[in-house]
Design an enzyme around this catalytic site. Sequence first.
Site, PDB file in Angstrom:
ATOM      1  CD  GLU A  82     -10.330 -59.662 -18.707  1.00 16.28           C
ATOM      2  OE1 GLU A  82     -10.645 -60.775 -18.411  1.00 16.28           O
ATOM      3  OE2 GLU A  82     -10.802 -59.052 -19.708  1.00 16.28           O
ATOM      4  CE  LYS A 159     -10.012 -59.075 -23.645  1.00 15.04           C
ATOM      5  NZ  LYS A 159     -10.782 -59.447 -22.638  1.00 15.04           N
ATOM      6  CB  CYS A 204      -8.997 -62.289 -20.958  1.00 12.33           C
ATOM      7  SG  CYS A 204     -10.300 -63.430 -20.434  1.00 12.33           S
TER       8      CYS A 204
HETATM    9  N1  ING Z   1     -13.358 -64.047 -21.527  1.00 16.99           N
HETATM   10  C1  ING Z   1     -13.291 -65.066 -22.355  1.00 16.99           C
HETATM   11  C2  ING Z   1     -11.856 -65.322 -22.678  1.00 16.99           C
HETATM   12  O1  ING Z   1     -11.227 -65.057 -23.842  1.00 16.99           O
HETATM   13  C3  ING Z   1     -13.981 -66.194 -24.266  1.00 16.99           C
HETATM   14  C4  ING Z   1     -14.137 -64.973 -23.443  1.00 16.99           C
HETATM   15  C5  ING Z   1     -13.990 -67.603 -23.777  1.00 16.99           C
HETATM   16  C6  ING Z   1     -13.882 -66.331 -25.696  1.00 16.99           C
HETATM   17  C7  ING Z   1     -13.766 -68.608 -24.623  1.00 16.99           C
HETATM   18  C8  ING Z   1     -13.806 -67.378 -26.352  1.00 16.99           C
HETATM   19  C9  ING Z   1     -13.698 -68.526 -25.609  1.00 16.99           C
HETATM   20  O2  ING Z   1     -11.147 -66.123 -22.011  1.00 16.99           O
HETATM   21  C10 ING Z   1     -12.597 -62.833 -21.906  1.00 16.99           C
HETATM   22  N2  ING Z   1     -12.645 -61.827 -20.721  1.00 16.99           N
HETATM   23  O3  ING Z   1     -12.137 -62.644 -22.686  1.00 16.99           O
END
Ligand code: ING
Length: 348
Positions: A82, A159, A204
């Site tokens: 990403e 996304k 992601c």
């Molecule tokens: N980053 C993280 C992900 O979903 C996140 C944000 C991390 C949300 C951990 C919830 C828990 O891997 C992105 N860019 O979405």
Amino acid sequence: DLPQSFRREHQELLRAGITTWPAVQAIDEHRRILKKMREIVIGAAQMGPIQRADTREAVVARMLALLDQAKDAGCQLVIFPELCLTTFFPRWYIADQAEVDSWFETEMPNAATQPLFNRARAHSIAISIGYGELTPDGRHFNTQILTDRQANIIGKYRKIHLPGHDECDPERSFQHLEKRYFAPGDLGFPVFRNMDAWMGMLICNDRRWPEAYREMGLQGVELIVLGYNTPSGNSQNADETPEMRDFHSDLSVQAGAYQNSAFVVAVAKAGNEDGHPLNGGSVIVSPDGVILQKAKTLGDELLVQACDMDATAFGKASVFDFKRHRRIEHYGRIATQTGVIYPDGKEG
Ligand code: ING
């Protein structure tokens, strides 16, 4: 361990008195060739950190090195993370929209990425890359594209599940302003025919939402590729460890693969970006939900795995034969209700 169907053919041959071994060998060879027909050698090109000061040209040079390494390893498809051209800028509150826009690409390929597309075509390797997309009419998306082996873009995904928040939150140890900088994707969860297989993309946070995989599973997807930038810590919970976040990433990806009988390739941008650590742990997961390869470093690291797309068929015809087993008359809430509504009618 001959496949069941071959065993049946073998029995029929024997019953028909055709015991000449060469005939059986010929079938076996034929099946082996057929079997390999749908094998794709996939490279997961994990990338280490990209610092705010790094140029796109410097990043592309690293990607070219990974692409050359992939060629040497016999890869036919390589997946990049990403937002793989820049640092993970949503960690900062950026007031000046022109500066925000500087993290986006207004066309793809462009001057910085053309060398990547040229090298991919020269190597006959299909690629998938993630980047910030600024459209001609001024919309901003967190986007992933997929090419064929001649570097033609054959698929785009924007996304849909944007994590974090849309206003600067001083309570947080770092920001996660994806809801501020990106619009939710408007292309749905499309599945594309590429290299004689059904392929889809996620980005992601999407990997944490079972609906995303199922939307593609219901289109017969055989391979889902995704990139991620996952901060190693939780900006709202200092007790959450990088190991727990790695566990949640694998849990989500393995479940998505198994429950839709598809390969899933999840590729990190990892390491310490300007003092902000990102998790690595890129994986290639089988349609049975088994992790076939997992990255060991937090740097630029290529995972390679031969994936036979026909290996998705058994799951789709048995435990996850959606047509035979799903009862959509009971699934109403999933597509019509956004948040929690308790049985007593109170909203969550
Ligand atoms: N980053 C993280 C992900 O979903 C996140 C944000 C991390 C949300 C951990 C919830 C828990 O891997 C992105 N860019 O979405």
